[in-house]
Design a protein around this motif. Structure first.
Motif, PDB file in Angstrom:
ATOM      1  N   SER A  83       0.833  -1.216   0.000  1.00 34.30           N
ATOM      2  CA  SER A  83       0.000   0.000   0.000  1.00 34.30           C
ATOM      3  C   SER A  83       0.861   1.256   0.000  1.00 34.30           C
ATOM      4  O   SER A  83       0.544   2.243  -0.685  1.00 34.30           O
ATOM      5  CB  SER A  83      -0.931   0.012   1.216  1.00 34.30           C
ATOM      6  OG  SER A  83      -1.916  -0.982   1.085  1.00 34.30           O
ATOM      7  N   GLU A  84       1.948   1.212   0.750  1.00 42.01           N
ATOM      8  CA  GLU A  84       2.856   2.369   0.794  1.00 42.01           C
ATOM      9  C   GLU A  84       3.494   2.596  -0.573  1.00 42.01           C
ATOM     10  O   GLU A  84       3.575   3.734  -1.060  1.00 42.01           O
ATOM     11  CB  GLU A  84       3.931   2.129   1.848  1.00 42.01           C
ATOM     12  CG  GLU A  84       4.926   3.267   1.988  1.00 42.01           C
ATOM     13  CD  GLU A  84       5.990   2.980   3.036  1.00 42.01           C
ATOM     14  OE1 GLU A  84       6.988   3.734   3.054  1.00 42.01           O
ATOM     15  OE2 GLU A  84       5.842   2.023   3.810  1.00 42.01           O
ATOM     16  N   TRP A  85       3.936   1.518  -1.215  1.00 40.03           N
ATOM     17  CA  TRP A  85       4.554   1.662  -2.533  1.00 40.03           C
ATOM     18  C   TRP A  85       3.544   2.179  -3.563  1.00 40.03           C
ATOM     19  O   TRP A  85       3.900   2.956  -4.444  1.00 40.03           O
ATOM     20  CB  TRP A  85       5.122   0.323  -2.990  1.00 40.03           C
ATOM     21  CG  TRP A  85       6.396  -0.066  -2.295  1.00 40.03           C
ATOM     22  CD1 TRP A  85       7.207   0.755  -1.562  1.00 40.03           C
ATOM     23  CD2 TRP A  85       7.004  -1.349  -2.287  1.00 40.03           C
ATOM     24  NE1 TRP A  85       8.284   0.043  -1.095  1.00 40.03           N
ATOM     25  CE2 TRP A  85       8.189  -1.248  -1.526  1.00 40.03           C
ATOM     26  CE3 TRP A  85       6.667  -2.581  -2.847  1.00 40.03           C
ATOM     27  CZ2 TRP A  85       9.033  -2.329  -1.311  1.00 40.03           C
ATOM     28  CZ3 TRP A  85       7.507  -3.649  -2.636  1.00 40.03           C
ATOM     29  CH2 TRP A  85       8.680  -3.531  -1.877  1.00 40.03           C
ATOM     30  N   ILE A  86       2.293   1.758  -3.440  1.00 38.99           N
ATOM     31  CA  ILE A  86       1.246   2.253  -4.347  1.00 38.99           C
ATOM     32  C   ILE A  86       1.021   3.743  -4.114  1.00 38.99           C
ATOM     33  O   ILE A  86       0.960   4.533  -5.064  1.00 38.99           O
ATOM     34  CB  ILE A  86      -0.054   1.439  -4.170  1.00 38.99           C
ATOM     35  CG1 ILE A  86       0.161  -0.002  -4.672  1.00 38.99           C
ATOM     36  CG2 ILE A  86      -1.216   2.111  -4.887  1.00 38.99           C
ATOM     37  CD1 ILE A  86      -0.904  -0.978  -4.218  1.00 38.99           C
ATOM     38  N   ARG A  87       0.901   4.145  -2.842  1.00 39.87           N
ATOM     39  CA  ARG A  87       0.706   5.563  -2.509  1.00 39.87           C
ATOM     40  C   ARG A  87       1.856   6.424  -3.025  1.00 39.87           C
ATOM     41  O   ARG A  87       1.659   7.546  -3.482  1.00 39.87           O
ATOM     42  CB  ARG A  87       0.587   5.757  -0.990  1.00 39.87           C
ATOM     43  CG  ARG A  87      -0.773   5.476  -0.424  1.00 39.87           C
ATOM     44  CD  ARG A  87      -0.909   6.015   0.996  1.00 39.87           C
ATOM     45  NE  ARG A  87       0.173   5.579   1.888  1.00 39.87           N
ATOM     46  CZ  ARG A  87       0.176   4.433   2.567  1.00 39.87           C
ATOM     47  NH1 ARG A  87      -0.842   3.605   2.448  1.00 39.87           N
ATOM     48  NH2 ARG A  87       1.188   4.116   3.346  1.00 39.87           N
ATOM     49  N   GLU A  88       3.077   5.899  -2.947  1.00 39.82           N
ATOM     50  CA  GLU A  88       4.263   6.670  -3.338  1.00 39.82           C
ATOM     51  C   GLU A  88       4.534   6.624  -4.843  1.00 39.82           C
ATOM     52  O   GLU A  88       5.457   7.271  -5.329  1.00 39.82           O
ATOM     53  CB  GLU A  88       5.483   6.156  -2.567  1.00 39.82           C
ATOM     54  CG  GLU A  88       5.387   6.442  -1.074  1.00 39.82           C
ATOM     55  CD  GLU A  88       6.540   5.831  -0.290  1.00 39.82           C
ATOM     56  OE1 GLU A  88       7.329   5.033  -0.863  1.00 39.82           O
ATOM     57  OE2 GLU A  88       6.648   6.145   0.907  1.00 39.82           O
ATOM     58  N   GLY A  89       3.718   5.846  -5.584  1.00 40.44           N
ATOM     59  CA  GLY A  89       3.851   5.809  -7.037  1.00 40.44           C
ATOM     60  C   GLY A  89       4.892   4.843  -7.571  1.00 40.44           C
ATOM     61  O   GLY A  89       5.219   4.874  -8.758  1.00 40.44           O
ATOM     62  N   TYR A  90       5.387   3.950  -6.715  1.00 41.48           N
ATOM     63  CA  TYR A  90       6.352   2.952  -7.174  1.00 41.48           C
ATOM     64  C   TYR A  90       5.671   1.732  -7.793  1.00 41.48           C
ATOM     65  O   TYR A  90       6.285   1.006  -8.575  1.00 41.48           O
ATOM     66  CB  TYR A  90       7.242   2.481  -6.024  1.00 41.48           C
ATOM     67  CG  TYR A  90       8.190   3.538  -5.522  1.00 41.48           C
ATOM     68  CD1 TYR A  90       9.244   3.983  -6.306  1.00 41.48           C
ATOM     69  CD2 TYR A  90       8.029   4.101  -4.259  1.00 41.48           C
ATOM     70  CE1 TYR A  90      10.121   4.959  -5.853  1.00 41.48           C
ATOM     71  CE2 TYR A  90       8.905   5.072  -3.796  1.00 41.48           C
ATOM     72  CZ  TYR A  90       9.937   5.496  -4.592  1.00 41.48           C
ATOM     73  OH  TYR A  90      10.803   6.459  -4.141  1.00 41.48           O
ATOM     74  N   VAL A  91       4.424   1.492  -7.418  1.00 40.67           N
ATOM     75  CA  VAL A  91       3.654   0.352  -7.939  1.00 40.67           C
ATOM     76  C   VAL A  91       2.299   0.861  -8.404  1.00 40.67           C
ATOM     77  O   VAL A  91       1.673   1.695  -7.736  1.00 40.67           O
ATOM     78  CB  VAL A  91       3.463  -0.738  -6.855  1.00 40.67           C
ATOM     79  CG1 VAL A  91       2.562  -1.861  -7.366  1.00 40.67           C
ATOM     80  CG2 VAL A  91       4.813  -1.304  -6.411  1.00 40.67           C
ATOM     81  N   PHE A  92       1.836   0.356  -9.543  1.00 43.12           N
ATOM     82  CA  PHE A  92       0.513   0.688 -10.067  1.00 43.12           C
ATOM     83  C   PHE A  92      -0.370  -0.547  -9.961  1.00 43.12           C
ATOM     84  O   PHE A  92       0.120  -1.682 -10.005  1.00 43.12           O
ATOM     85  CB  PHE A  92       0.614   1.139 -11.522  1.00 43.12           C
ATOM     86  CG  PHE A  92       1.510   2.325 -11.717  1.00 43.12           C
ATOM     87  CD1 PHE A  92       1.042   3.605 -11.507  1.00 43.12           C
ATOM     88  CD2 PHE A  92       2.842   2.154 -12.093  1.00 43.12           C
ATOM     89  CE1 PHE A  92       1.880   4.708 -11.680  1.00 43.12           C
ATOM     90  CE2 PHE A  92       3.682   3.235 -12.270  1.00 43.12           C
ATOM     91  CZ  PHE A  92       3.199   4.516 -12.050  1.00 43.12           C
ATOM     92  N   THR A  93      -1.659  -0.335  -9.820  1.00 42.10           N
ATOM     93  CA  THR A  93      -2.592  -1.463  -9.771  1.00 42.10           C
ATOM     94  C   THR A  93      -3.472  -1.448 -11.016  1.00 42.10           C
ATOM     95  O   THR A  93      -3.744  -0.389 -11.585  1.00 42.10           O
ATOM     96  CB  THR A  93      -3.493  -1.406  -8.522  1.00 42.10           C
ATOM     97  OG1 THR A  93      -4.230  -0.171  -8.518  1.00 42.10           O
ATOM     98  CG2 THR A  93      -2.671  -1.518  -7.245  1.00 42.10           C
TER      99      THR A  93
END
Length: 197
Positions: A83-93
């Motif tokens: 969730s942190e990586w998604i929030r920070e833009g490192y991972v997309f869903t």
């Protein structure tokens, strides 16, 4: 999970973690690697920008995707960082419980308009339709196998580049997590490849 017998030293890996200015990469030539996953694994696109002047390192830019419905499952299994990586833009869903390759296809098309992707190398496993679409958009494509024959050279070269401090990955936390989990296996001839098992 993190392996005890990891291939790469994290101290060595972290030496390539200094940040770089993405704006200065716009329009530059690069080579891309694409590895797609349907459900449990991570889909990844990595852009590698060769040096343009002496003393410059290879710059590495990464994009990662996972199915949106798998985030909670991953975190309940102890991987609380998603969730942190998604929030920070490192991972997309992508929507749903399987990877929607349309999102990845569009991202590659968009990136091809920003950077000069000379060639995109891809794993043949899931690449059927996405490869046809990218070819129609003018992306030059090259299949890349996952066996010893295809992987031995790249594995050795990556290790050499890291030891020579010729790679700058900007400290991407997802790529670092992956690097610390890589284990390689060696065939009787001494060829290495990542060991999925």
């Amino acid at each position: 999970t993190e392996q005890e017998a990891r291939w790469l030293s994290l101290d060595l890996w972290d030496q390539g973690g200094s940040p770089f200015d993405l704006r200065k990469l716009k329009g530059r030539a690069c080579y891309a690697g694409l590895d797609l996953a349907r459900v449990k694994d991570v889909s990844a696109l990595v852009l590698s920008f060769p040096p343009e002047k002496p003393g410059e390192r290879i710059r590495v830019l990464c994009y990662f995707w996972i199915p949106e419905d798998t985030v909670g499952v991953r975190e309940r299994s102890g991987q609380s960082f998603w969730s942190e990586w998604i929030r920070e833009g490192y991972v997309f869903t992508t929507p749903g419980n399987t990877t929607d390759f349309k999102f990845i296809t569009q991202a590659i098309i968009d990136l091809h308009g920003i950077y000069n992707i000379i060639e995109l190398h891809y794993d043949r496993m899931f690449a059927g339709e996405i490869i046809n679409t990218l070819a129609e958009e003018g992306v030059t494509l090259e299949p890349h196998g996952q066996g010893y024959l295809s992987m031995a050279g790249p594995v050795d070269e990556l290790e050499r580049l890291l030891m020579a401090k010729e790679i700058q990955h900007g400290g991407n936390p997802v790529l670092r997590w992956m690097a610390q989990n890589v284990v390689v296996t060696t065939d009787p001839a001494g060829n290495k490849k990542p060991d999925k098992a």
